[in-house]
Motif scaffolding. Structure first.
Motif, short mmCIF file in Angstrom:
data_model
loop_
_atom_site.label_atom_id
_atom_site.label_comp_id
_atom_site.label_asym_id
_atom_site.label_seq_id
_atom_site.Cartn_x
_atom_site.Cartn_y
_atom_site.Cartn_z
N HIS A 36 -2.29 -2.20 5.28
CA HIS A 36 -0.85 -2.47 4.63
C HIS A 36 0.06 -1.05 4.56
O HIS A 36 1.09 -0.97 4.61
N HIS B 145 3.85 -0.24 6.08
CA HIS B 145 4.95 0.22 5.06
C HIS B 145 5.72 1.00 6.27
O HIS B 145 6.93 0.93 6.18
N SER C 287 5.69 4.22 -3.65
CA SER C 287 5.74 2.88 -4.46
C SER C 287 4.72 3.02 -5.60
O SER C 287 4.10 4.20 -5.74
N HIS D 171 1.31 3.66 -3.83
CA HIS D 171 1.02 4.54 -2.80
C HIS D 171 1.84 5.75 -2.75
O HIS D 171 3.22 5.63 -3.53
N ASP E 242 6.76 -4.29 -1.33
CA ASP E 242 5.69 -5.15 -0.38
C ASP E 242 6.14 -6.65 -0.12
O ASP E 242 6.93 -7.24 -0.89
#
Ligand code: KG4
Ligand code: ZN
Length: 354
Positions: A127, A131, A155, A158, A322
């Motif tokens: 993931h 990004h 985010s 993260h 996402d």
């Protein structure tokens, strides 16, 4: 005869070069499916889960239940929007991790079953890598960063600075040791009595507030790592103290409080990314993740581009938060390398960029 050969040969070649990827993302609280034709996103459907709003944050058990309900309609919608039949698909890409285990399991199991049923390759995707590689989706509104570049992924889940030397050559230079930056926004908003997710609201009020009115401490972290939990605590104590003296303190000063919080967070991010540019000498800086919607960070990045000569890249908002489009671009890049995975693959809640 010669012309006949050409006319048969060319369409066949083109046909072989067209890759259709169905991508699935279910790492947190968004169920998403996308269909890509090579590096172009034909559809990118996201079902966000409203259920978490009333709890002030993502509830893992509720997230996985909602993914179960959403996955089939979301995939069907993505195929229909792209006008692609399942039989045309070249491969299925899915988020293997990192994320919430129950959420990841839904996308992983679905992707495995569909790939098995259609007898097409399966591609696992990290993931965080997605990004970053979202910058390579072909879209008229976006410019691709050149290698090497620095990626700042910010985010709700993260906060990382990654040095990217090639599509799959990435090195994490720094990351948060506790809360993610989006959590810092959301938890601060919660302290102020704002609903979840509070990041966009802090941004909204900050626009008309005085960023220098209140001062919050910045963490003293070594090198390029981040920490946001101390900031949250200091905001909590500050608000508790002020509201004890004046119960209407928040209401009377909301804009200035939000502006001061945002100013502190943006400074923390900018200090680190400036340090990373200095250490690496790389002035290509790409940002991604939901927090890149924040006007403070956008302005600070534009300012750095003007005054420090950086090339700054911010993807379309739809590819920042996402979404399965970003999983699909990794799927496409891995498909070209024939980097497929077997049916024995399992979801991985803690999955560091390989
Ligand atoms: O990438 P994303 O949609 O999902 C995660 O992977 O977490 O990011 C969501 C996060 C939330 O914490 C939300 O408050 C934050 O991004 N966010 C913002 C803004 N828009 C979204 N934070 C600050 N300012 C914004 N304008
Ligand atoms: Zn994410």
């Amino acid at each position: 005869m010669f012309y006949l050969c050409i006319s048969i040969f060319i369409p066949n070649t083109l046909e072989k070069e067209t890759i259709y990827i169905l991508a699935i993302e279910s790492s947190c609280d968004d169920t998403s499916a996308a269909v890509l034709k090579n590096d172009i996103v034909l559809s990118n459907v996201v079902a966000s889960q409203k259920i978490h709003e009333e709890y002030g944050g993502v509830v893992p058990e509720l997230a996985s239940r909602a993914h179960q309900q959403n996955i089939v309609p979301v995939v069907n919608q993505a195929l229909a929007k792209a006008n692609i039949d399942k039989k045309q698909l070249s491969a299925i890409a899915f988020t293997r991790g990192p994320g919430l285990m129950g959420s990841l399991l839904v996308g992983t199991s679905f992707a495995k079953s569909l790939a098995l049923g259609l007898d097409i390759p399966l591609i696992e995707v990290n993931h965080m890598q997605a990004h970053i590689l979202a910058h390579f989706i072909t879209d008229e509104t976006m410019t691709r960063p050149g290698f090497p570049f620095l990626a700042l992924t910010i985010s709700g889940g993260h906060t990382q600075i990654v040095k990217v030397t090639d599509y799959f050559e990435m090195e994490i230079l720094g990351q948060t040791l506790d809360d993610a930056v989006g959590e810092a926004f959301d938890k601060s908003a919660k302290i102020l009595g704002l609903p979840y997710p509070g990041g966009p609201l802090i941004d909204k009020y900050a626009k008309i507030g005085d960023p220098l009115r209140f001062e919050f401490p910045k963490p003293k972290m070594k090198e390029l790592d981040f920490s946001f939990s101390g900031l949250k605590t200091s905001i909590l104590y500050f608000i508790q103290k002020q509201t004890k003296e004046n119960p209407d303190f928040i209401e009377e000063n909301l804009e200035d409080i939000c502006a001061s919080i945002q100013y502190t967070i943006v400074n923390i991010l900018m200090d680190k990314i400036k340090k990373a540019v200095k250490i690496t000498g790389i002035k290509e800086v790409a940002i991604g993740g939901g927090v890149s919607a924040n006007s403070g960070i956008r302005n600070a990045m534009q300012e750095a581009s003007k005054t420090l000569g950086w090339n700054v890249y911010i993807p379309k908002f739809e590819y920042c938060t996402d979404n399965a489009g970003m999983i699909g671009i990794v799927g496409y890049l891995k498909f070209k390398k024939e980097d497929f995975t077997g049916q024995d693959i399992t979801a991985k809640a803690r999955y560091v960029i390989p």
